[in-house]
Design a protein around this motif. Structure first.
Motif, PDB file in Angstrom:
ATOM      1  N   ALA A  20     -13.483  -3.985  -1.669  1.00  0.00           N
ATOM      2  CA  ALA A  20     -12.491  -2.844  -1.221  1.00  0.00           C
ATOM      3  C   ALA A  20     -11.153  -2.292  -2.985  1.00  0.00           C
ATOM      4  CB  ALA A  20     -11.060  -2.905  -1.437  1.00  0.00           C
ATOM      5  N   GLU A  23     -12.498   2.330  -3.515  1.00  0.00           N
ATOM      6  CA  GLU A  23     -12.241   3.285  -2.267  1.00  0.00           C
ATOM      7  C   GLU A  23     -13.029   3.547  -2.024  1.00  0.00           C
ATOM      8  OE1 GLU A  23      -8.507   5.599  -3.284  1.00  0.00           O
ATOM      9  OE2 GLU A  23      -7.635   3.848  -2.924  1.00  0.00           O
ATOM     10  N   HIS A  57     -13.971   1.782   3.383  1.00  0.00           N
ATOM     11  CA  HIS A  57     -14.842   3.064   3.049  1.00  0.00           C
ATOM     12  C   HIS A  57     -15.000   4.329   3.458  1.00  0.00           C
ATOM     13  CE1 HIS A  57     -15.698  -0.005  -0.424  1.00  0.00           C
ATOM     14  NE2 HIS A  57     -15.950  -0.349  -0.398  1.00  0.00           N
ATOM     15  N   THR A  60     -11.731   6.168   4.175  1.00  0.00           N
ATOM     16  CA  THR A  60     -11.106   7.149   2.983  1.00  0.00           C
ATOM     17  C   THR A  60     -12.061   8.141   2.134  1.00  0.00           C
ATOM     18  OG1 THR A  60     -10.408   4.923   1.500  1.00  0.00           O
ATOM     19  CG2 THR A  60     -11.124   6.906  -0.738  1.00  0.00           C
ATOM     20  N   ARG A  87      -3.686   0.138   3.470  1.00  0.00           N
ATOM     21  CA  ARG A  87      -4.602   1.525   2.479  1.00  0.00           C
ATOM     22  C   ARG A  87      -4.567   2.791   3.175  1.00  0.00           C
ATOM     23  NH1 ARG A  87     -10.702   0.159   0.318  1.00  0.00           N
ATOM     24  NH2 ARG A  87     -11.027   2.483  -0.390  1.00  0.00           N
TER      25      ARG A  87
END
Length: 245
Positions: A20, A23, A57, A60, A87
């Protein structure tokens, strides 16, 4: 839960927390995210639930490359879920019981961690709306099963036949079942032949020099573009649509 199972969970948790920090992840994660995103876009999906989101992932990647697709996640590990809520946002966090009539459910390298894969998949297909899309990726080729898989807490690796069998009798029409990463088969063979003990094997992905990571990303994208005709690979992707009404 056995001490071995707890150790596997802790190793996987730490691996995901480490991943993590990047990103978008390694070339492997980025290729996987790209394949899944293109498939969602092809099928006109605008809302996806990422089951077992791990390091996040895909979320993002979607935020940067396909912001029109609403991202929601489910993560049973409390530390990973807390990191994902920071996040992204708590509003994007779901539980299995809160997901109803989902337009799409994605499971990226999750099913191999579950003892009863058919029951697990069935429980999530119930959460799909009629016509909803299921996208699953798993590690491929049982002959490549190694101490690394054990360290990762994998129950199995799949072939096309066994992955299709995992969704057999479910209200799904399989649209695709293809191999990914054929270029990674040779190093996976080396890893298997080396036969280190699981206790000596780290589940972490190796840190590669950026030029090599970039080259492998381009290679993975290229082979993914022709995956329908690729006869072998270290991963499989299955895409299916819920068919009942």
């Amino acid at each position: 839960m056995s001490s071995t199972a707890r150790a596997d969970d802790e190793a996987l948790e730490q691996q995901q927390l480490t991943q993590a920090r990047s990103e978008l992840g390694t070339f492997w994660h980025r290729c996987r995210s790209s394949v899944v995103t293109r498939r969602l876009q092809r099928d006109g999906v605008h809302d996806v639930v990422d089951v077992g989101a791990g390091a996040g992932h895909l979320g993002t990647w979607l935020h940067r490359r396909a912001p029109d697709i609403t991202y929601r996640f489910v993560e049973r590990n409390e530390r990973l879920a807390a990191a994902l809520a920071v996040r992204f946002s708590e509003a994007q966090q779901e539980t299995q019981t809160s997901v109803v009539d989902a337009p799409a459910v994605v499971m990226l390298d999750v099913v191999e961690h579950v003892a009863d894969d058919h029951a697990f998949l069935s429980s999530w297909v119930e959460r799909l709306r009629p016509g909803g899309l299921l996208v699953v990726t798993v590690p491929a080729l049982p002959s490549l099963f190694s101490a690394w898989d054990e360290a990762m807490g994998h129950y199995r690796r799949y072939t096309k036949r066994t992955l299709r069998a995992a969704v057999r009798d479910l209200p799904l029409s399989v649209l695709e079942c293809s191999y990914l990463f054929p270029e990674l088969v040779p190093p996976a063979v080396v890893r298997r032949v080396a036969r280190p003990r699981a206790s000596e094997t780290s589940p972490e992905f190796p840190v590669l020099p950026r030029p090599l990571d970039g080259l492998l990303y381009l290679s993975g994208r290229a082979t993914a573009s022709v995956r329908r005709v690729v006869p072998i690979g270290t991963s499989l992707v299955l895409v299916a649509r819920r068919t009942d009404h």
